[in-house]
Motif scaffolding. Structure first.
Motif, short mmCIF file in Angstrom:
data_model
loop_
_atom_site.label_atom_id
_atom_site.label_comp_id
_atom_site.label_asym_id
_atom_site.label_seq_id
_atom_site.Cartn_x
_atom_site.Cartn_y
_atom_site.Cartn_z
N VAL A 1 0.83 -1.20 0.00
CA VAL A 1 0.00 0.00 0.00
C VAL A 1 0.87 1.26 0.00
N ALA A 2 1.92 1.27 0.81
CA ALA A 2 2.81 2.44 0.86
C ALA A 2 3.43 2.69 -0.51
N GLU A 3 3.89 1.64 -1.18
CA GLU A 3 4.50 1.78 -2.50
C GLU A 3 3.46 2.23 -3.53
N ALA A 4 2.28 1.66 -3.45
CA ALA A 4 1.22 1.98 -4.43
C ALA A 4 0.78 3.44 -4.33
N LEU A 5 0.78 3.98 -3.13
CA LEU A 5 0.26 5.34 -2.93
C LEU A 5 1.33 6.43 -2.91
N LYS A 6 2.59 6.07 -2.95
CA LYS A 6 3.63 7.09 -2.75
C LYS A 6 3.70 8.13 -3.87
N GLU A 7 3.25 7.81 -5.07
CA GLU A 7 3.31 8.77 -6.18
C GLU A 7 2.09 9.68 -6.26
N ILE A 8 1.04 9.37 -5.51
CA ILE A 8 -0.20 10.14 -5.60
C ILE A 8 0.00 11.63 -5.27
N PRO A 9 0.70 12.00 -4.20
CA PRO A 9 0.86 13.44 -3.92
C PRO A 9 1.52 14.19 -5.07
N GLU A 10 2.57 13.62 -5.67
CA GLU A 10 3.24 14.29 -6.78
C GLU A 10 2.33 14.39 -8.00
N GLN A 11 1.56 13.32 -8.27
CA GLN A 11 0.62 13.35 -9.40
C GLN A 11 -0.44 14.43 -9.18
N PHE A 12 -0.90 14.55 -7.96
CA PHE A 12 -1.92 15.55 -7.61
C PHE A 12 -1.40 16.97 -7.85
N VAL A 13 -0.23 17.25 -7.31
CA VAL A 13 0.35 18.59 -7.46
C VAL A 13 0.66 18.88 -8.93
N THR A 14 1.21 17.90 -9.64
CA THR A 14 1.54 18.09 -11.05
C THR A 14 0.30 18.46 -11.86
N HIS A 15 -0.81 17.81 -11.58
CA HIS A 15 -2.05 18.13 -12.31
C HIS A 15 -2.40 19.61 -12.15
N PHE A 16 -2.41 20.09 -10.93
CA PHE A 16 -2.82 21.47 -10.70
C PHE A 16 -1.79 22.48 -11.19
N VAL A 17 -0.52 22.18 -11.06
CA VAL A 17 0.52 23.08 -11.59
C VAL A 17 0.40 23.15 -13.11
N ASN A 18 0.20 22.00 -13.78
CA ASN A 18 0.04 21.98 -15.24
C ASN A 18 -1.16 22.79 -15.70
N ASN A 19 -2.14 22.95 -14.82
CA ASN A 19 -3.35 23.69 -15.17
C ASN A 19 -3.36 25.10 -14.58
N GLY A 20 -2.19 25.56 -14.12
CA GLY A 20 -2.07 26.93 -13.65
C GLY A 20 -2.54 27.20 -12.24
N THR A 21 -2.80 26.17 -11.47
CA THR A 21 -3.23 26.35 -10.09
C THR A 21 -2.09 25.92 -9.17
N LYS A 22 -1.59 26.86 -8.38
CA LYS A 22 -0.50 26.53 -7.46
C LYS A 22 -1.09 26.00 -6.15
N PRO A 23 -0.47 24.96 -5.60
CA PRO A 23 -0.95 24.43 -4.32
C PRO A 23 -0.68 25.41 -3.19
N LEU A 24 -1.47 25.32 -2.16
CA LEU A 24 -1.26 26.16 -0.97
C LEU A 24 0.01 25.72 -0.27
N ALA A 25 0.58 26.63 0.48
CA ALA A 25 1.77 26.31 1.26
C ALA A 25 1.40 25.29 2.33
N PRO A 26 2.35 24.40 2.71
CA PRO A 26 2.05 23.41 3.76
C PRO A 26 1.72 24.09 5.08
N VAL A 27 0.84 23.47 5.82
CA VAL A 27 0.48 23.96 7.15
C VAL A 27 1.55 23.51 8.12
N PRO A 28 2.12 24.44 8.90
CA PRO A 28 3.17 24.04 9.88
C PRO A 28 2.63 23.01 10.86
N ALA A 29 3.47 22.07 11.20
CA ALA A 29 3.06 21.01 12.15
C ALA A 29 3.05 21.51 13.57
#
Length: 88
Positions: free
Chosen positions: A60-88
């Protein structure tokens, strides 16, 4: 169109998954549409269960590890920048 889509395939059993692995992309690393045009980004992840000796947590960890990058790439490719990370 480039949809906000990620596809995760987990191969279970001892079968030959070469046909499924071809969905991940061609020699350029890009999946192609029915017209032969490369899609805008990588959207398919394939993981073989036996590759991890049946350890479901690692699969499961291996299968899901690329999802965050795929998600961000989609929005960057479409001109939407992701929000800054929330401090822990």
């Amino acid at each position: 169109e480039d949809a906000p889509l990620s596809i995760v395939i987990i191969g279970v059993g001892n079968r030959d998954f070469k046909a499924v692995e071809s969905l991940v992309g061609d020699e350029t690393g890009r999946l192609r549409d029915s017209r032969g045009i490369p899609i805008a980004r990588e959207i398919v992840t394939f993981v073989s269960f036996k590759q991890f000796a049946g350890n479901a947590t690692e699969v499961v960890a291996e299968a899901l590890k690329e999802i965050p990058e795929q998600f961000v790439t989609h929005f960057v490719n479409n001109g939407t920048k992701p929000l800054a990370p929330v401090p822990a």
